[in-house]
Design a protein around this motif. Structure first.
Motif, PDB file in Angstrom:
ATOM      1  N   PRO A 216      26.432  27.208 -94.508  1.00 24.32           N
ATOM      2  CA  PRO A 216      26.943  25.842 -94.351  1.00 24.32           C
ATOM      3  C   PRO A 216      28.443  25.741 -94.627  1.00 24.32           C
ATOM      4  N   LEU A 217      28.926  26.437 -95.648  1.00 20.39           N
ATOM      5  CA  LEU A 217      30.357  26.380 -95.960  1.00 20.39           C
ATOM      6  C   LEU A 217      31.183  26.983 -94.838  1.00 20.39           C
ATOM      7  N   TYR A 218      30.744  28.135 -94.305  1.00 14.43           N
ATOM      8  CA  TYR A 218      31.468  28.763 -93.196  1.00 14.43           C
ATOM      9  C   TYR A 218      31.529  27.826 -92.001  1.00 14.43           C
ATOM     10  N   LEU A 219      30.408  27.197 -91.655  1.00 13.11           N
ATOM     11  CA  LEU A 219      30.372  26.309 -90.499  1.00 13.11           C
ATOM     12  C   LEU A 219      31.246  25.080 -90.718  1.00 13.11           C
ATOM     13  N   LYS A 220      31.237  24.555 -91.935  1.00 15.87           N
ATOM     14  CA  LYS A 220      32.095  23.395 -92.223  1.00 15.87           C
ATOM     15  C   LYS A 220      33.570  23.769 -92.083  1.00 15.87           C
ATOM     16  N   ASN A 221      33.930  24.929 -92.598  1.00 20.22           N
ATOM     17  CA  ASN A 221      35.324  25.364 -92.506  1.00 20.22           C
ATOM     18  C   ASN A 221      35.740  25.646 -91.067  1.00 20.22           C
ATOM     19  N   LYS A 222      34.792  26.151 -90.254  1.00 19.42           N
ATOM     20  CA  LYS A 222      35.124  26.517 -88.877  1.00 19.42           C
ATOM     21  C   LYS A 222      35.154  25.325 -87.946  1.00 19.42           C
ATOM     22  N   TYR A 223      34.197  24.410 -88.101  1.00 19.80           N
ATOM     23  CA  TYR A 223      34.041  23.352 -87.110  1.00 19.80           C
ATOM     24  C   TYR A 223      34.518  21.973 -87.571  1.00 19.80           C
ATOM     25  N   THR A 224      34.788  21.821 -88.842  1.00 21.99           N
ATOM     26  CA  THR A 224      35.333  20.556 -89.323  1.00 21.99           C
ATOM     27  C   THR A 224      36.456  20.861 -90.297  1.00 21.99           C
ATOM     28  N   GLY A 225      37.255  19.863 -90.598  1.00 23.10           N
ATOM     29  CA  GLY A 225      38.282  20.020 -91.614  1.00 23.10           C
ATOM     30  C   GLY A 225      37.860  19.309 -92.885  1.00 23.10           C
ATOM     31  N   ASP A 226      38.861  18.926 -93.672  1.00 21.67           N
ATOM     32  CA  ASP A 226      38.619  18.109 -94.852  1.00 21.67           C
ATOM     33  C   ASP A 226      38.906  16.651 -94.509  1.00 21.67           C
ATOM     34  N   PHE A 227      38.473  15.778 -95.387  1.00 24.91           N
ATOM     35  CA  PHE A 227      38.729  14.349 -95.212  1.00 24.91           C
ATOM     36  C   PHE A 227      39.285  13.778 -96.513  1.00 24.91           C
ATOM     37  N   ILE A 228      40.342  13.007 -96.376  1.00 26.46           N
ATOM     38  CA  ILE A 228      40.890  12.282 -97.521  1.00 26.46           C
ATOM     39  C   ILE A 228      40.482  10.821 -97.381  1.00 26.46           C
ATOM     40  N   THR A 229      39.825  10.295 -98.384  1.00 28.85           N
ATOM     41  CA  THR A 229      39.467   8.872 -98.398  1.00 28.85           C
ATOM     42  C   THR A 229      40.385   8.154 -99.373  1.00 28.85           C
ATOM     43  N   LEU A 230      41.134   7.199 -98.846  1.00 31.88           N
ATOM     44  CA  LEU A 230      42.071   6.399 -99.640  1.00 31.88           C
ATOM     45  C   LEU A 230      41.414   5.081-100.023  1.00 31.88           C
ATOM     46  N   TYR A 231      41.566   4.680-101.276  1.00 37.56           N
ATOM     47  CA  TYR A 231      41.012   3.416-101.751  1.00 37.56           C
ATOM     48  C   TYR A 231      42.133   2.487-102.196  1.00 37.56           C
ATOM     49  N   GLY A 232      41.950   1.205-101.885  1.00 37.01           N
ATOM     50  CA  GLY A 232      42.943   0.207-102.302  1.00 37.01           C
ATOM     51  C   GLY A 232      44.306   0.441-101.698  1.00 37.01           C
ATOM     52  N   ALA A 233      44.350   0.995-100.509  1.00 38.76           N
ATOM     53  CA  ALA A 233      45.621   1.354 -99.873  1.00 38.76           C
ATOM     54  C   ALA A 233      46.124   0.223 -98.988  1.00 38.76           C
ATOM     55  N   ASP A 234      47.425   0.140 -98.862  1.00 35.58           N
ATOM     56  CA  ASP A 234      48.067  -0.833 -97.992  1.00 35.58           C
ATOM     57  C   ASP A 234      48.145  -0.247 -96.574  1.00 35.58           C
ATOM     58  N   GLU A 235      47.738  -1.032 -95.581  1.00 36.34           N
ATOM     59  CA  GLU A 235      47.673  -0.525 -94.209  1.00 36.34           C
ATOM     60  C   GLU A 235      49.041  -0.112 -93.690  1.00 36.34           C
ATOM     61  N   GLN A 236      50.067  -0.854 -94.044  1.00 33.10           N
ATOM     62  CA  GLN A 236      51.410  -0.491 -93.594  1.00 33.10           C
ATOM     63  C   GLN A 236      51.870   0.816 -94.229  1.00 33.10           C
ATOM     64  N   ALA A 237      51.503   1.016 -95.498  1.00 32.10           N
ATOM     65  CA  ALA A 237      51.865   2.266 -96.173  1.00 32.10           C
ATOM     66  C   ALA A 237      51.152   3.442 -95.537  1.00 32.10           C
ATOM     67  N   VAL A 238      49.888   3.258 -95.179  1.00 33.59           N
ATOM     68  CA  VAL A 238      49.118   4.329 -94.524  1.00 33.59           C
ATOM     69  C   VAL A 238      49.745   4.664 -93.175  1.00 33.59           C
ATOM     70  N   ALA A 239      50.253   3.635 -92.481  1.00 30.43           N
ATOM     71  CA  ALA A 239      50.857   3.854 -91.169  1.00 30.43           C
ATOM     72  C   ALA A 239      52.093   4.745 -91.249  1.00 30.43           C
ATOM     73  N   THR A 240      52.761   4.770 -92.386  1.00 34.09           N
ATOM     74  CA  THR A 240      53.963   5.598 -92.537  1.00 34.09           C
ATOM     75  C   THR A 240      53.641   7.081 -92.664  1.00 34.09           C
ATOM     76  N   LEU A 241      52.375   7.422 -92.848  1.00 33.12           N
ATOM     77  CA  LEU A 241      52.006   8.823 -93.033  1.00 33.12           C
ATOM     78  C   LEU A 241      52.058   9.613 -91.723  1.00 33.12           C
ATOM     79  N   ASP A 242      52.076   8.915 -90.611  1.00 38.43           N
ATOM     80  CA  ASP A 242      52.113   9.565 -89.298  1.00 38.43           C
ATOM     81  C   ASP A 242      50.911  10.485 -89.088  1.00 38.43           C
ATOM     82  N   VAL A 243      49.745   9.984 -89.507  1.00 35.01           N
ATOM     83  CA  VAL A 243      48.491  10.700 -89.290  1.00 35.01           C
ATOM     84  C   VAL A 243      47.475   9.708 -88.741  1.00 35.01           C
ATOM     85  N   SER A 244      46.421  10.225 -88.151  1.00 33.97           N
ATOM     86  CA  SER A 244      45.345   9.380 -87.655  1.00 33.97           C
ATOM     87  C   SER A 244      44.449   8.977 -88.817  1.00 33.97           C
ATOM     88  N   ALA A 245      44.412   7.691 -89.108  1.00 31.74           N
ATOM     89  CA  ALA A 245      43.613   7.186 -90.224  1.00 31.74           C
ATOM     90  C   ALA A 245      42.593   6.177 -89.710  1.00 31.74           C
TER      91      ALA A 245
END
Length: 299
Positions: A216-245
């Motif tokens: 399972p770990l090998y498959l997760k590393n190969k076919y998916t990445g990691d995910f960062i979950t942000l809590y209590g974040a400001d939408e405009q601040a998240v937009a400055t990260l230049d990533v798909s959120a």
């Protein structure tokens, strides 16, 4: 325990199993995943000798199923998706009739019944007709039936579908103890993500062919990445990260990154944004979706 090489099975123009190869080590929990119609049930039917293969080799516990099919069957215990018990008979009579097929009668049957009754908590069910039992109770009897002759390989075809959490926990507790104490090998098909995650090794098939294999770990590393979950974040601040959120709630955002190193770099570069967050690996559902194009929970 299982060696499958270049297995083939067709039904007319449909190639249900097409050049499938994989191995299952002794004592491991092996998850065999695929969408409905991918070839899982056909493969299991050939393993059990219920369906003649068109080509390839199947060896179970060192025995070629073409050369000694009866010897192979004695080493298998199978829990099917649908119960094969007689609804009119009592639990005890069901188990006694099945045990007799393996020559387990008299005191030998009583001893084995007592062992399984203790493991699976069957004492209050033995005199009841199977047709009067709940789905979870019948599933425990199905497992007891499959274990009567002490198989070396237990095949579980979606054993916990539709069961309540307590029954699922009981079933996995029993299977875990048998693996530890008796070295039981388990081949599992399931639609439950957490069950697949607990496997030692996983094979995903699609259209009768092996599409992915590994821990399972090998498959997760190969076919998916990691995910960062942000809590209590400001939408405009998240937009400055230049990533798909992906917005997942009020002030909650989920950001996909290639791996843990990328997550660490992004967090270190923007500490003012990442105040309350967590980093998680992709799940088996994500792997299944990436490999087959379908979510594991939808198949």
């Amino acid at each position: 325990m299982i060696q499958i090489e270049h297995l083939h099975k067709s039904f007319g123009e449909v190639h249900a199993v097409n050049d499938l190869s994989f191995h299952v080590r002794r004592g491991e929990l092996f998850a065999f995943l695929g969408v409905n119609g991918a070839g899982k049930s056909t493969t299991i039917a050939m393993l059990c000798g219920q369906l003649r293969k068109d080509g390839g080799t199947v060896i179970i516990d060192g025995v070629n199923i073409d050369e000694r099919p009866d010897a192979v069957k004695d080493r298998l215990g199978v829990v099917y998706q649908n119960s094969v018990l007689d609804k009119q008979l009592s639990v005890r009579d069901n188990l006694m009739s099945r045990a007799a097929l393996y020559g387990i009668v008299g005191e030998a049957f009583t001893k084995r019944l007592n062992e399984l009754t203790e493991r699976l908590d069957l004492i209050a069910l033995l005199k009841r007709p199977v047709g009067k039992l709940s789905g979870g109770q019948r599933r425990r009897i199905d497992i007891a039936r499959a274990l009567l002759h002490r198989p070396k390989l237990l095949i579980l075809d979606e054993p916990t579908t539709g069961l309540d959490p307590q029954t699922r926990q009981t079933i996995w507790r029993v299977i875990g103890s048998l693996r530890r104490e008796e070295g039981l090998t388990v081949l599992l098909t399931t639609h439950y993500m957490e069950e697949a995650t607990e496997a030692d090794n996983v094979v995903i098939i699609s259209k009768g062919q092996k599409a992915a294999e590994g821990t399972p770990l090998y498959l997760k590393n190969k076919y998916t990445g990691d995910f960062i979950t942000l809590y209590g974040a400001d939408e405009q601040a998240v937009a400055t990260l230049d990533v798909s959120a992906q917005k997942a709630g009020d002030g909650v955002f989920r950001i996909a990154v290639p791996d843990t190193a990328a997550a660490t770099a992004l967090i270190n570069a923007h500490p003012e944004v990442f105040v309350d967050y967590e980093v998680t690996k992709g799940k088996m559902d994500d792997v299944f979706l990436a490999v087959t194009g379908a979510a594991l929970t939808e198949v």
